[in-house]
Structure formats: C-alpha cells, structure tokens
Design a protein around this motif. Structure first.
Motif, PDB file in Angstrom:
ATOM      1  N   ASN A   1      39.442 -10.722  -7.643  1.00  0.00           N
ATOM      2  CA  ASN A   1      38.171 -10.137  -8.112  1.00  0.00           C
ATOM      3  C   ASN A   1      36.961 -11.020  -7.846  1.00  0.00           C
ATOM      4  OD1 ASN A   1      39.570  -7.872  -9.149  1.00  0.00           O
ATOM      5  ND2 ASN A   1      40.013  -8.977 -11.052  1.00  0.00           N
ATOM      6  N   GLU A   2      37.130 -12.030  -7.001  1.00  0.00           N
ATOM      7  CA  GLU A   2      35.991 -12.849  -6.579  1.00  0.00           C
ATOM      8  C   GLU A   2      35.574 -12.413  -5.175  1.00  0.00           C
ATOM      9  OE1 GLU A   2      34.321 -15.034  -8.223  1.00  0.00           O
ATOM     10  OE2 GLU A   2      35.605 -15.431  -9.969  1.00  0.00           O
ATOM     11  N   ASP A   3      34.310 -12.620  -4.854  1.00  0.00           N
ATOM     12  CA  ASP A   3      33.821 -12.349  -3.502  1.00  0.00           C
ATOM     13  C   ASP A   3      32.770 -13.404  -3.209  1.00  0.00           C
ATOM     14  OD1 ASP A   3      33.780 -10.974  -1.076  1.00  0.00           O
ATOM     15  OD2 ASP A   3      32.072  -9.755  -1.695  1.00  0.00           O
ATOM     16  N   ASP A   4      33.244 -14.605  -2.914  1.00  0.00           N
ATOM     17  CA  ASP A   4      32.379 -15.776  -2.915  1.00  0.00           C
ATOM     18  C   ASP A   4      32.848 -16.763  -1.842  1.00  0.00           C
ATOM     19  OD1 ASP A   4      30.419 -17.569  -3.663  1.00  0.00           O
ATOM     20  OD2 ASP A   4      31.022 -17.671  -5.764  1.00  0.00           O
ATOM     21  N   ASN A   5      32.083 -17.822  -1.673  1.00  0.00           N
ATOM     22  CA  ASN A   5      32.548 -18.948  -0.879  1.00  0.00           C
ATOM     23  C   ASN A   5      33.580 -19.724  -1.681  1.00  0.00           C
ATOM     24  OD1 ASN A   5      30.969 -18.504   1.454  1.00  0.00           O
ATOM     25  ND2 ASN A   5      29.192 -19.397   0.441  1.00  0.00           N
ATOM     26  N   LEU A   6      34.217 -20.684  -1.040  1.00  0.00           N
ATOM     27  CA  LEU A   6      35.329 -21.374  -1.686  1.00  0.00           C
ATOM     28  C   LEU A   6      34.912 -22.466  -2.662  1.00  0.00           C
ATOM     29  CD1 LEU A   6      38.456 -21.122  -1.475  1.00  0.00           C
ATOM     30  CD2 LEU A   6      37.185 -19.765   0.180  1.00  0.00           C
ATOM     31  N   ASN A   7      33.792 -23.142  -2.401  1.00  0.00           N
ATOM     32  CA  ASN A   7      33.488 -24.304  -3.230  1.00  0.00           C
ATOM     33  C   ASN A   7      33.328 -23.979  -4.713  1.00  0.00           C
ATOM     34  OD1 ASN A   7      31.130 -26.473  -4.259  1.00  0.00           O
ATOM     35  ND2 ASN A   7      32.903 -27.332  -3.195  1.00  0.00           N
ATOM     36  N   PRO A   8      32.627 -22.911  -5.099  1.00  0.00           N
ATOM     37  CA  PRO A   8      32.547 -22.589  -6.534  1.00  0.00           C
ATOM     38  C   PRO A   8      33.915 -22.346  -7.160  1.00  0.00           C
ATOM     39  CG  PRO A   8      30.914 -21.339  -5.306  1.00  0.00           C
ATOM     40  CD  PRO A   8      31.813 -21.977  -4.290  1.00  0.00           C
ATOM     41  N   ILE A   9      34.830 -21.756  -6.403  1.00  0.00           N
ATOM     42  CA  ILE A   9      36.176 -21.488  -6.911  1.00  0.00           C
ATOM     43  C   ILE A   9      36.969 -22.780  -7.030  1.00  0.00           C
ATOM     44  CG2 ILE A   9      38.346 -20.291  -6.402  1.00  0.00           C
ATOM     45  CD1 ILE A   9      36.538 -18.119  -5.036  1.00  0.00           C
ATOM     46  N   LEU A  10      36.838 -23.665  -6.038  1.00  0.00           N
ATOM     47  CA  LEU A  10      37.509 -24.964  -6.121  1.00  0.00           C
ATOM     48  C   LEU A  10      37.001 -25.773  -7.311  1.00  0.00           C
ATOM     49  CD1 LEU A  10      37.616 -25.949  -2.335  1.00  0.00           C
ATOM     50  CD2 LEU A  10      39.559 -25.291  -3.770  1.00  0.00           C
ATOM     51  N   ARG A  11      35.718 -25.656  -7.613  1.00  0.00           N
ATOM     52  CA  ARG A  11      35.172 -26.371  -8.776  1.00  0.00           C
ATOM     53  C   ARG A  11      35.776 -25.838 -10.076  1.00  0.00           C
ATOM     54  NH1 ARG A  11      30.032 -25.876  -6.098  1.00  0.00           N
ATOM     55  NH2 ARG A  11      29.346 -24.357  -7.668  1.00  0.00           N
ATOM     56  N   LYS A  12      35.989 -24.524 -10.142  1.00  0.00           N
ATOM     57  CA  LYS A  12      36.637 -23.936 -11.330  1.00  0.00           C
ATOM     58  C   LYS A  12      38.063 -24.467 -11.475  1.00  0.00           C
ATOM     59  CE  LYS A  12      34.192 -19.484 -11.257  1.00  0.00           C
ATOM     60  NZ  LYS A  12      34.357 -18.014 -11.054  1.00  0.00           N
ATOM     61  N   ILE A  13      38.781 -24.518 -10.355  1.00  0.00           N
ATOM     62  CA  ILE A  13      40.157 -25.009 -10.387  1.00  0.00           C
ATOM     63  C   ILE A  13      40.190 -26.465 -10.832  1.00  0.00           C
ATOM     64  CG2 ILE A  13      42.187 -25.486  -8.948  1.00  0.00           C
ATOM     65  CD1 ILE A  13      41.360 -23.096  -7.197  1.00  0.00           C
ATOM     66  N   PHE A  14      39.281 -27.262 -10.309  1.00  0.00           N
ATOM     67  CA  PHE A  14      39.211 -28.673 -10.694  1.00  0.00           C
ATOM     68  C   PHE A  14      38.912 -28.805 -12.189  1.00  0.00           C
ATOM     69  CE2 PHE A  14      37.145 -32.737 -11.356  1.00  0.00           C
ATOM     70  CZ  PHE A  14      37.948 -33.600 -10.628  1.00  0.00           C
ATOM     71  N   ALA A  15      37.972 -27.996 -12.690  1.00  0.00           N
ATOM     72  CA  ALA A  15      37.601 -28.044 -14.107  1.00  0.00           C
ATOM     73  C   ALA A  15      38.765 -27.669 -15.016  1.00  0.00           C
ATOM     74  CB  ALA A  15      36.412 -27.127 -14.367  1.00  0.00           C
ATOM     75  N   ASP A  16      39.707 -26.907 -14.497  1.00  0.00           N
ATOM     76  CA  ASP A  16      40.871 -26.492 -15.277  1.00  0.00           C
ATOM     77  C   ASP A  16      42.002 -27.524 -15.234  1.00  0.00           C
ATOM     78  OD1 ASP A  16      39.714 -24.192 -16.175  1.00  0.00           O
ATOM     79  OD2 ASP A  16      40.688 -22.865 -14.734  1.00  0.00           O
ATOM     80  N   GLY A  17      41.723 -28.691 -14.679  1.00  0.00           N
ATOM     81  CA  GLY A  17      42.675 -29.791 -14.775  1.00  0.00           C
ATOM     82  C   GLY A  17      43.612 -29.974 -13.609  1.00  0.00           C
ATOM     83  N   TYR A  18      43.365 -29.290 -12.508  1.00  0.00           N
ATOM     84  CA  TYR A  18      44.192 -29.501 -11.324  1.00  0.00           C
ATOM     85  C   TYR A  18      43.892 -30.873 -10.716  1.00  0.00           C
ATOM     86  CZ  TYR A  18      46.032 -24.755 -11.053  1.00  0.00           C
ATOM     87  OH  TYR A  18      46.709 -23.582 -11.308  1.00  0.00           O
ATOM     88  N   THR A  19      44.917 -31.487 -10.145  1.00  0.00           N
ATOM     89  CA  THR A  19      44.763 -32.761  -9.456  1.00  0.00           C
ATOM     90  C   THR A  19      44.420 -32.500  -7.994  1.00  0.00           C
ATOM     91  OG1 THR A  19      46.378 -33.824 -10.908  1.00  0.00           O
ATOM     92  CG2 THR A  19      45.892 -34.920  -8.819  1.00  0.00           C
ATOM     93  N   PHE A  20      43.353 -33.113  -7.525  1.00  0.00           N
ATOM     94  CA  PHE A  20      42.923 -32.964  -6.135  1.00  0.00           C
ATOM     95  C   PHE A  20      43.154 -34.280  -5.396  1.00  0.00           C
ATOM     96  CE2 PHE A  20      41.175 -29.161  -7.612  1.00  0.00           C
ATOM     97  CZ  PHE A  20      40.520 -28.455  -6.616  1.00  0.00           C
ATOM     98  N   TYR A  21      43.803 -34.190  -4.239  1.00  0.00           N
ATOM     99  CA  TYR A  21      44.034 -35.363  -3.393  1.00  0.00           C
ATOM    100  C   TYR A  21      43.231 -35.207  -2.098  1.00  0.00           C
ATOM    101  CZ  TYR A  21      48.129 -36.187  -6.371  1.00  0.00           C
ATOM    102  OH  TYR A  21      48.972 -36.406  -7.446  1.00  0.00           O
ATOM    103  N   GLY A  22      42.357 -36.143  -1.823  1.00  0.00           N
ATOM    104  CA  GLY A  22      41.551 -36.115  -0.608  1.00  0.00           C
ATOM    105  C   GLY A  22      42.270 -36.804   0.545  1.00  0.00           C
ATOM    106  N   ILE A  23      42.466 -36.076   1.628  1.00  0.00           N
ATOM    107  CA  ILE A  23      43.167 -36.596   2.807  1.00  0.00           C
ATOM    108  C   ILE A  23      42.143 -37.076   3.829  1.00  0.00           C
ATOM    109  CG2 ILE A  23      44.819 -36.081   4.640  1.00  0.00           C
ATOM    110  CD1 ILE A  23      45.920 -35.961   1.742  1.00  0.00           C
ATOM    111  N   LYS A  24      42.322 -38.286   4.326  1.00  0.00           N
ATOM    112  CA  LYS A  24      41.395 -38.842   5.313  1.00  0.00           C
ATOM    113  C   LYS A  24      41.584 -38.166   6.658  1.00  0.00           C
ATOM    114  CE  LYS A  24      39.853 -43.171   7.463  1.00  0.00           C
ATOM    115  NZ  LYS A  24      38.452 -42.799   7.304  1.00  0.00           N
TER     116      LYS A  24
END
Length: 217
Positions: free
Chosen positions: A173-196
C-alpha cells in the motif's frame, strides 16, 4: 538461505529523456543504452545472475516493449520478466510486485540502472545476511557513507538484501521511493549493515546522461 533477485526496470526515464532532448540526441531509454558490448540492463542482469541467487525476476513497466525488443539475450529460464499493471507506479510498488513473484525467504533488490555493481559486491551483501545472528530483522546494503553496523538509514537505497515477507509488509500500500521506507524499517529496530563498494563507480546510478557518460569512459 534461499535468495531471489529482484531487478526493477519500470521507471519513466524522465531525467534521461530531458537530457537527451536538450542535447538533440535520439531519445532512448537509459536501460537499453550500450554498456560493455551489451545494454545497461543486460549488464545489470548478468552481474546479478552470477551472484549466489536461486532465481531472478525483472520488473518492467514504462517502455516494456522497447526494453524487451532491445534485449538480445532471452535468458531462457534464468530470468522471469513481469510487467506492472498499471505501469504508472512508484519504485516501492515495482519492488512489491517483484517480491510477490518469488518464493525465497530473502531478496537481493537491485535497480536496472546499476550495471557497475559487481557480482562480488552482491555476494558480500548476501554473505553478511547468511552469517548475521538475526537475518529476519536485518538488512545488508551498499553503503553511501559508513560501512559495517549503521546508525542511520539516511540516504540509502538499492541494492540491498532483506527478508522478503517482512519487506513486503512495509511496501504494501505504499507508492514511494525507497529511502522513506528504509527509514521506517530502521526506526523499527532492524539492523543495517553497510557494505563497502568495490570501486566508486558502484555508487553511481544512471539517472542523467552525464552519469552514463562518466561510466562508459
């Protein structure tokens, strides 16, 4: 860990079209521009297929006929092409439609205009998820700033690896770019690993004609 790749290739191509018009160039979808003796999209698909995935889905929308006609390799059964209906939807909807067509527990999510992201980098993202303690509450992603454990999802986008069902809950039910959704996921406590990245070119998407020129030099 079962993993499928979703490649989104359904955009309007609006920024590239404007650039081509301003330069009096033939108007072509950026995904079918030549790149390493193939097209941009074919290069992205090939790099993805060589990674440790079980299947690959390409999501088309705008200009789907033009794109399919330009792909010289039909990929036999290695790639499944699906078309958004309706086609005028955002990236999050394209990704959701792709995720709805796979059966794997995890998804490698890639955009079609990322031909410089290497198989090696895709595999690093997959390996991190395979080894982390709680992969169903984690996302591995090509970093834009820091590497390793991330403290923010600001500025992040594709490619990334995420648990399929959990990601679909955020995309529904979203129709958006990804960054706002990724921010929601991060705010909900998901662990994000940045790959070089393997090299700086991996961090550049082809949005404008100058982006394309800088990558084909």
């Amino acid at each position: 860990m079962s993993i499928s790749a979703i490649i989104t290739a359904a955009g309007k191509n609006s920024r590239m079209r404007k650039d081509q018009i301003s330069r009096n160039l033939e108007i072509k979808n950026k995904l079918i521009l030549p790149f390493n003796d193939k097209t941009v999209l074919e290069t992205t698909i090939d790099n993805t297929l060589l990674s440790n995935i079980d299947e690959c889905i390409v999501v088309l929308g705008h200009y789907s006929d033009e794109i399919m006609e330009a792909i010289s390799n039909n990929y036999d059964d290695a790639v499944k092409f699906i078309i958004n209906n309706p086609c005028d939807v955002g990236l999050s909807t394209s990704l959701y439609n792709g995720l709805s067509n796979i059966g794997s527990d995890f998804a490698l999510c890639v955009t079609g205009d990322q031909p410089t992201v290497s198989t090696e980098t895709f595999n690093k993202m997959i390996n991190i998820m395979d080894k982390c303690k709680n992969p169903y509450k984690s996302i591995s992603i090509l970093r834009r700033r820091k590497t390793g454990l991330l403290t923010t999802a600001e500025g992040l986008g594709m490619p990334f690896v995420a648990p399929r069902i959990n990601l679909m809950k955020y995309l529904k039910n979203e129709d958006d770019n990804l960054n706002p959704i990724l921010r929601k996921i991060f705010a909900d406590g998901y662990t994000f690993y940045g790959i070089k990245e393997k090299n700086k070119k991996e961090l550049l998407n082809i949005n404008h004609y100058d982006d394309y020129l800088s990558l084909v030099k």
